[in-house]
Write a protein that holds these residues in place. Sequence first.
Motif, PDB file in Angstrom:
ATOM      1  N   TRP A 101      36.824  33.266  44.389  1.00 39.99           N
ATOM      2  CA  TRP A 101      36.114  33.986  45.453  1.00 39.99           C
ATOM      3  C   TRP A 101      35.093  33.083  46.143  1.00 39.99           C
ATOM      4  CZ3 TRP A 101      37.623  38.786  46.874  1.00 39.99           C
ATOM      5  CH2 TRP A 101      36.847  39.438  47.837  1.00 39.99           C
ATOM      6  N   SER A 102      35.099  33.115  47.448  1.00 41.11           N
ATOM      7  CA  SER A 102      34.157  32.310  48.235  1.00 41.11           C
ATOM      8  C   SER A 102      33.713  33.143  49.424  1.00 41.11           C
ATOM      9  CB  SER A 102      34.823  31.010  48.702  1.00 41.11           C
ATOM     10  OG  SER A 102      35.974  31.293  49.482  1.00 41.11           O
ATOM     11  N   SER A 103      32.875  32.593  50.254  1.00 39.12           N
ATOM     12  CA  SER A 103      32.397  33.304  51.437  1.00 39.12           C
ATOM     13  C   SER A 103      32.669  32.442  52.682  1.00 39.12           C
ATOM     14  CB  SER A 103      30.896  33.605  51.319  1.00 39.12           C
ATOM     15  OG  SER A 103      30.439  34.337  52.434  1.00 39.12           O
ATOM     16  N   LEU A 134      44.662  34.563  51.121  1.00 44.42           N
ATOM     17  CA  LEU A 134      46.021  34.148  50.804  1.00 44.42           C
ATOM     18  C   LEU A 134      46.083  33.418  49.469  1.00 44.42           C
ATOM     19  CD1 LEU A 134      47.405  32.969  54.273  1.00 44.42           C
ATOM     20  CD2 LEU A 134      47.909  35.086  53.045  1.00 44.42           C
ATOM     21  N   VAL A 135      45.094  32.572  49.216  1.00 43.94           N
ATOM     22  CA  VAL A 135      45.045  31.853  47.941  1.00 43.94           C
ATOM     23  C   VAL A 135      44.837  32.826  46.788  1.00 43.94           C
ATOM     24  CG1 VAL A 135      43.798  30.122  46.609  1.00 43.94           C
ATOM     25  CG2 VAL A 135      44.187  29.766  49.053  1.00 43.94           C
ATOM     26  N   ILE A 136      43.942  33.782  46.975  1.00 37.03           N
ATOM     27  CA  ILE A 136      43.650  34.759  45.921  1.00 37.03           C
ATOM     28  C   ILE A 136      44.870  35.632  45.637  1.00 37.03           C
ATOM     29  CG2 ILE A 136      42.269  36.801  45.366  1.00 37.03           C
ATOM     30  CD1 ILE A 136      39.949  35.493  46.874  1.00 37.03           C
ATOM     31  N   VAL A 137      45.552  36.078  46.698  1.00 39.16           N
ATOM     32  CA  VAL A 137      46.750  36.904  46.509  1.00 39.16           C
ATOM     33  C   VAL A 137      47.849  36.118  45.800  1.00 39.16           C
ATOM     34  CG1 VAL A 137      48.638  38.062  47.732  1.00 39.16           C
ATOM     35  CG2 VAL A 137      46.284  38.453  48.438  1.00 39.16           C
ATOM     36  N   ALA A 138      48.055  34.868  46.186  1.00 37.79           N
ATOM     37  CA  ALA A 138      49.084  34.044  45.555  1.00 37.79           C
ATOM     38  C   ALA A 138      48.782  33.830  44.075  1.00 37.79           C
ATOM     39  CB  ALA A 138      49.186  32.696  46.278  1.00 37.79           C
TER      40      ALA A 138
END
Length: 245
Positions: free
Chosen positions: A75-77, A82-86
Motif C-alpha cells: 500500500w502506498s499513496s 493493479l499491483v495490489i490486485v495482481a
Amino acid sequence: MNQSNPTLAASRNRAFDQELSRGAKAALPVLLGFIPFALVLGAQASQKGLSTSAVALLTGLNFGGGSEFAAIELWSSPPQMLVIVAMTLLVNSRHLLMGATLAPYLQHLPLRKALPSLFLMCDESWAMGLDDARRNDRPTAAPAFSLGYYLGVALCLWLTWVLFTALGALIGPALGDVRAYGFDMAFAAVFLVLLRGMWRGVQAALPWLFSLLTAALCYRLLPGGWYVLAGTVAGLVMAYLWAKA
C-alpha cells in the motif's frame, strides 16, 4: 403427508442449528490464533493510513490473511491498485488447490448453498470442514460433509477476523509495532496444529509435499509472490497424476 412436512422441516432445522453450534464451539480454540494475527494486520493497516472502516471493508470482502498482509505491505499513496490486485490473485491462488480438495464434498449441494459458503472459505475453515467430513465419511455413503458445521466454523472466524482487524486499526497507533510481541506467530502455530490433525500418512501427503518443495524452490529463484501460484499448480498436477496412477 402434509402434516409430516412441517415436522420434517423443523427436524432438519434443529439438526442444522446443532451443527452450526458444533462448528462454532470447534472454532473457539482457533480464534485464539486469529485474534492476535488480526490485531497485527489492523495495526499495520492503520500505520499505512487506512481508516478503521476501510480495514473492516478490506478484511470482510477479501477473507484471506496472506493476501491482505501482502496488500498492506504494497500500500502506498496513491495505491498502485493493479499491483495490489495482481499480488492478491497470486497469494489467493492456493484456494484453487483447496477448492479442488473440497469439491467432492460439495458436489451434492445446490449451487445456491455451495457458492456463498465458499466465499467464507479460509485456510482454517477449509481444514476443519474437510477433516470433519473425512472423520465422518463411510465407504458406502455419500461424503459426510456437514454444511452446518463448516458454516459454524467459517462464520465465527470471519466475524472475528473483521472485528479484530478493525479493532487493531483503531488501537494500532497506541500499540506501535505489535510484531515485537510475537503475536504474528500465533496464526502459523494454529495452522500447524490443524495440519497435524489432517495427517493421513506420507502417500496421501505427496501432492502437498510436492507443492511445498516447488513453492520453496520458486521462492528462492523468483521475485515477488510467484512461488504461491507455482506451488498451487504443482500440487494440482501432482494430485491429478496421483489419482490417475
